[in-house]
Write an enzyme that holds these catalytic residues in place. Structure first.
Site, mmCIF file in Angstrom:
data_model
loop_
_atom_site.group_PDB
_atom_site.id
_atom_site.type_symbol
_atom_site.label_atom_id
_atom_site.label_comp_id
_atom_site.label_asym_id
_atom_site.label_seq_id
_atom_site.Cartn_x
_atom_site.Cartn_y
_atom_site.Cartn_z
ATOM 1 N N ARG A 51 0.839 -1.196 0.000
ATOM 2 C CA ARG A 51 0.000 0.000 0.000
ATOM 3 C C ARG A 51 0.874 1.246 0.000
ATOM 4 N NH1 ARG A 51 -4.514 1.208 4.488
ATOM 5 N NH2 ARG A 51 -2.706 1.571 5.806
ATOM 6 N N MET A 76 -12.826 4.162 -3.111
ATOM 7 C CA MET A 76 -13.235 3.251 -2.041
ATOM 8 C C MET A 76 -12.042 2.464 -1.473
ATOM 9 S SD MET A 76 -16.386 4.005 -1.829
ATOM 10 C CE MET A 76 -17.073 2.739 -0.809
ATOM 11 N N ILE A 78 -9.236 2.619 1.941
ATOM 12 C CA ILE A 78 -8.778 3.269 3.166
ATOM 13 C C ILE A 78 -7.342 3.685 2.929
ATOM 14 C CG2 ILE A 78 -8.277 2.952 5.608
ATOM 15 C CD1 ILE A 78 -10.671 1.000 5.676
ATOM 16 N N ASN A 93 -13.356 14.458 1.706
ATOM 17 C CA ASN A 93 -14.169 13.369 1.198
ATOM 18 C C ASN A 93 -15.632 13.707 1.420
ATOM 19 O OD1 ASN A 93 -14.746 10.819 0.112
ATOM 20 N ND2 ASN A 93 -14.662 9.821 2.105
ATOM 21 N N HIS A 95 -19.224 11.803 2.333
ATOM 22 C CA HIS A 95 -19.714 10.536 2.889
ATOM 23 C C HIS A 95 -21.238 10.584 2.963
ATOM 24 C CE1 HIS A 95 -19.548 6.808 5.112
ATOM 25 N NE2 HIS A 95 -20.435 7.317 5.963
ATOM 26 N N THR A 127 -8.884 12.079 7.878
ATOM 27 C CA THR A 127 -7.876 11.807 8.903
ATOM 28 C C THR A 127 -7.618 10.306 8.872
ATOM 29 O OG1 THR A 127 -9.596 11.584 10.591
ATOM 30 C CG2 THR A 127 -8.588 13.777 10.343
ATOM 31 N N LEU A 130 -11.287 5.979 9.969
ATOM 32 C CA LEU A 130 -12.332 5.847 8.951
ATOM 33 C C LEU A 130 -13.486 6.812 9.234
ATOM 34 C CD1 LEU A 130 -13.529 4.342 6.495
ATOM 35 C CD2 LEU A 130 -14.554 2.745 8.126
#
Length: 178
Positions: A51, A76, A78, A93, A95, A127, A130
């Site tokens: 990652r 999508m 993390i 973002n 949500h 941040t 999640l």
């Protein structure tokens, strides 16, 4: 993303969309962005050994476009702490819930199942946790007795398209900070 591109075309809008980056090569937003003359890139996380390497490459692409603010829209994944810290205060973002309620996925289904009378959306700073960053803007919609996840989602989407460009405007104009 399309709404942000459209908003940024206004002469008085304080942000310019410089590119669209996706983790899916088939994302329709890439073709839309290209049709507006924007830079595009696609990076499949599965092609990277870690990652961190994936996110380092994302940062390289974003920096090559001289990106100042990163707006997530349907991304999508993390994101890791290093990436989030690199863009702290400049990574936002949208949500589909009134955070802190209904973090994560399936927000509309969960709101209906819980008997919520109100639902909505939140534009927030990203941040490491999640869906935990401070809210910039929220919009509320009623949950109707006849709602399905699809009908509720459609009403929330209208509000997402309204408040995301507003939140980006506020951030780009220096009116909000983390």
């Amino acid at each position: 993303m399309a709404t942000l591109i459209e908003a940024a075309q206004a002469a008085d809008y304080p942000a310019e969309i410089v590119g669209v980056l996706s983790n899916r090569a088939s994302a329709p937003g890439l073709a839309l962005a290209a049709s507006h003359g924007l830079a595009t890139a696609s990076l499949a996380q599965s092609k990277f050994p870690s990652r961190d390497m994936f996110e380092d490459t994302m940062t390289q692409v974003l920096e090559s476009w001289e990106t100042e603010i990163v707006c997530l829209a349907g991304f999508m994944r993390i994101l890791g702490e290093d990436f989030v810290d690199r863009w702290q205060g400049r990574l936002i973002n949208i949500h589909p819930s009134l955070l802190p309620a209904y973090k994560g996925l399936h927000t509309h289904e969960r709101a209906i199942a819980d008997g919520a009378t109100e639902h909505g959306c939140t534009v927030h700073f990203v941040t490491p946790g999640l869906d935990e960053g401070p809210a910039i803007l929220q919009a509320r919609v009623p949950v109707l007795a006849t709602d399905t996840p699809e009908t509720l989602s459609a009403r929330v989407l209208v509000e997402e398209h309204r408040i995301y460009p507003q939140a980006l405007r506020m951030l780009a104009a220096g009116e909000v900070h983390i």
